[in-house]
Design an enzyme around this catalytic site. Structure first.
Site, mmCIF file in Angstrom:
data_model
loop_
_atom_site.group_PDB
_atom_site.id
_atom_site.type_symbol
_atom_site.label_atom_id
_atom_site.label_comp_id
_atom_site.label_asym_id
_atom_site.label_seq_id
_atom_site.Cartn_x
_atom_site.Cartn_y
_atom_site.Cartn_z
ATOM 1 N N ASN A 125 -0.420 -57.953 -17.697
ATOM 2 C CA ASN A 125 -1.502 -58.927 -17.480
ATOM 3 C C ASN A 125 -1.077 -60.334 -17.897
ATOM 4 O O ASN A 125 -1.705 -61.320 -17.506
ATOM 5 C CB ASN A 125 -2.764 -58.505 -18.247
ATOM 6 C CG ASN A 125 -3.359 -57.210 -17.707
ATOM 7 O OD1 ASN A 125 -3.102 -56.836 -16.555
ATOM 8 N ND2 ASN A 125 -4.120 -56.508 -18.515
ATOM 9 N N CYS A 181 -13.408 -51.763 -20.846
ATOM 10 C CA CYS A 181 -12.626 -52.320 -19.728
ATOM 11 C C CYS A 181 -11.377 -53.047 -20.227
ATOM 12 O O CYS A 181 -10.795 -53.845 -19.502
ATOM 13 C CB CYS A 181 -13.475 -53.277 -18.897
ATOM 14 S SG CYS A 181 -14.643 -52.432 -17.814
#
Length: 610
Positions: A519, A269
């Protein structure tokens, strides 16, 4: 009987007696005591090249790098063959496989009897954590796999110096590993020996690890998941610390303020990508540094802060999808001295995997050693690289600090196509523990089984908690309460807890959030929340930012796109929270009451608050 012949630098009678005991059981042709030297490493690599286990890559393009291709049946962790054999079944809990330790010992004794015949037993000494750190622990792995011996040299502090720390009576975790493929006299070996029958067994009370039948990373490099998570989590509960499936990164803003963040995502992930993030355009003057990409050991300090080390010394990362766009720091780390497993190789000896380049090279040999056929995977989806962490250009100056680094925030995140917003901050420690305990993720290729189904993966620790998951939640709650008191007395505070989801999809099924370097925008908001600087809106499921609360300099990500990945649907959330009951029921009586109460309050808030 195999002669043990311990070298002079091994001065630990109990260890020598144990090696002799295992040698009498497994009957190797000879025993080799690894010293971690460069000469030893090269000798074992050359041995594997001669055996066909490894091949030398193009040394101009990949200096000091080699490729191993495993047996097609031995490519991932085998969760259904992984056991926690505690004395009491309840102590393993419903999320672990359990077998009575006496029954399992009898079974394994039968399997290990003569299992190393015709092979060399390597005695591999390793330290998880910087040598001599009060947070570190030592293991000794006995293995008949030279692939394991060379990989452990990259993944842990492996070698002679471990014995200096161990001395004559130091504690160590005994780890026994065999590929389960004894050789009769004159029998020719295969390139990747393994056994269709596999067992990865942990005895938490005696701190032992026994692994049979697999040569693959997570099943065979016993310092990694087996010691650093399953056994260490048991030790942490007893001793008042945490062993977590988390990356650790350092963030420094242009003003020179530095924060360390620990983040838990299930396998595949994006932990490695996040740990090595490069700030995007608009973030000049910001710096991200890597302490670890997979495992964190976290111990409370005297000042009431939580201090983390990366117990590993290397990265065992998923290759497919890694490229200079998604993870430039990782690609730079792979510039030399890498052991690749199950990637494809070009006719001039260069590695390739899906996502490395748009164009598939001609004349490619796939991970099974056969000519690549278009439309099929050239590299296995769980193909790996093993490389020393010190080679990473973004490695943090304090990554080997024996005292650890202080954690400001915990981030939890899974792979969810809907429901869960881009980022939210928990109301408090108990709320954060609840969110981490109930996080869900769509399954990936890192474990054997079906892909694309949402499964609950509490704290991203479902396959790795070495004891009852309900007790594990309780340990987090208790640790928070204890540390909170100490922190307040010292003028510090508990780390805040956040949830992220980079994987929301639109109506067409496409990812909306660009992820990777972008991010950083979420990370900046998280740090500013820790510093009390950033705004947020209170919603039933936590504090979330508005579009205006994030820094959009250098990107054209629109408010409409932001709304798509932060909108919260009442019905989806009711379904989500009600679905947590399945996990809670599975955990039964031991589930902390505080989490049941939190579920009821959250359900009520969601029904009335949206």
């Amino acid at each position: 009987m195999t002669t043990v012949n311990a070298p002079e630098f091994v001065r630990h009678p109990k260890l020598i007696a144990w090696v002799e005991e295992i040698a009498n059981l497994t009957k190797p042709a000879k025993i080799e005591w690894c010293d971690g030297s460069e000469e030893e490493y090269q000798r074992l690599i050359d041995l594997m090249i001669a055996n066909g286990t490894m091949q030398k890559l193009n040394q101009e393009k990949h200096p000091g790098s080699y490729l191993a291709n495993s047996d097609p049946s031995d490519v991932a962790r085998v969760e259904d063959r992984t056991y926690i054999c505690s004395q009491n079944k309840e102590d393993a809990g419903a999320t672990n496989n359990w077998e009575d330790p006496a029954v399992m010992r009898e079974k394994l004794n039968g399997l290990f009897e003569g299992s190393m015949k015709g092979r060399t037993m390597y005695v591999v000494p390793f330290s998880m954590g910087p040598l001599g750190s009060h947070i570190a622990h030592i293991g000794i792995e006995l293995t008949d796999s030279p692939y394991v011996a060379v990989s452990m040299r990259k993944m842990a502090r492996m070698g002679k110096a471990v014995y200096d720390v161990l001395g004559t009576d130091g504690e160590f975790v005994p780890c026994v590993h065999t590929v389960g493929a004894p050789l009769a006299e004159g029998q020719k070996d295969v390139a990747w020996p393994c056994n269709p029958e596999k067992y990865i067994v942990h005895y938490p009370e005696t701190r032992e690890i026994w692994s049979f039948g697999s040569g693959y990373g997570g099943n065979a490099l016993l310092g990694k998941k087996c010691l650093a998570l399953r056994i260490a989590s048991v030790m942490g509960r007893e001793q008042g610390w945490l062993a977590e499936h988390m990356l650790i990164l350092g963030v420094t803003n242009p003003q020179g303020e530095k924060h360390y963040i620990a983040a838990a995502f299930p396998s595949a992930c994006g932990k490695t990508n996040f740990a090595m993030l490069i700030p995007p355009a608009g973030y000049e003057g910001w710096k991200i540094e890597t302490v670890g990409d997979d495992i964190a050991w976290i111990k409370p300090g005297e000042d009431g802060r939580l201090y983390a080390i990366n117990p590993e010394a290397g990265f065992f990362g998923v290759a497919p999808g890694t490229n200079t766009k998604t993870n430039p720091n990782c690609m730079a780390t792979l510039h030399k001295d890498v052991i690749y497993t199950n990637v494809a190789v070009t006719d001039d000896g260069q590695v390739w995997w899906e996502g490395l380049s748009k164009e598939v090279p001609a004349n490619l040999t796939n991970w099974k050693g056969q000519p690549h056929v278009n439309g099929e995977k050239a590299a296995h989806p769980n193909a790996r690289f093993t490389v020393a962490a010190g080679q990473c250009p973004s490695i943090d100056a304090d990554w080997e600090n024996p005292a650890g680094v202080p954690i400001s925030a915990f981030i939890f995140g899974g792979r969810r196509a809907d429901t869960v917003p881009l980022v939210s901050e928990a109301f408090d420690w108990v709320d954060g523990v609840y969110k981490a305990a109930t996080m869900g993720s769509e399954t990936t290729a890192a474990a054997v089984g079906q892909q694309g189904i949402v499964r609950r993966d509490p704290f991203a620790m479902l396959p790795f908690a070495g004891y009852n998951m309900a007790d594990y939640f309780d340990h987090w709650l208790n640790l928070g309460a204890k540390v909170s008191e100490k922190a307040e007395a010292s003028g510090n505070k508990l780390p805040k807890i956040f949830n992220v989801n980079w994987f929301r999809r639109d109506a067409e099924g496409n990812f909306v959030w660009p992820g990777f370097g972008q991010n950083m925008r979420v990370l900046e908001w998280i740090i500013d929340r820790c510093e009390g600087r950033a705004n947020a809106v209170e919603t039933p499921i936590g504090f979330v930012p508005t579009y205006e609360d994030l820094n959009w300099e250098g990107t054209e990500f629109t408010k409409e796109q932001f709304d798509l990945i932060t909108n919260q649907d009442r019905d989806q959330w009711v379904t989500e929270i009600e679905s947590h009951t399945e996990l809670f029921n599975k955990l039964g009586e031991r589930l902390p009451k505080a989490l049941k109460e939190r579920q009821a309050a959250l359900l009520e808030a969601v029904k009335t608050g949206f």
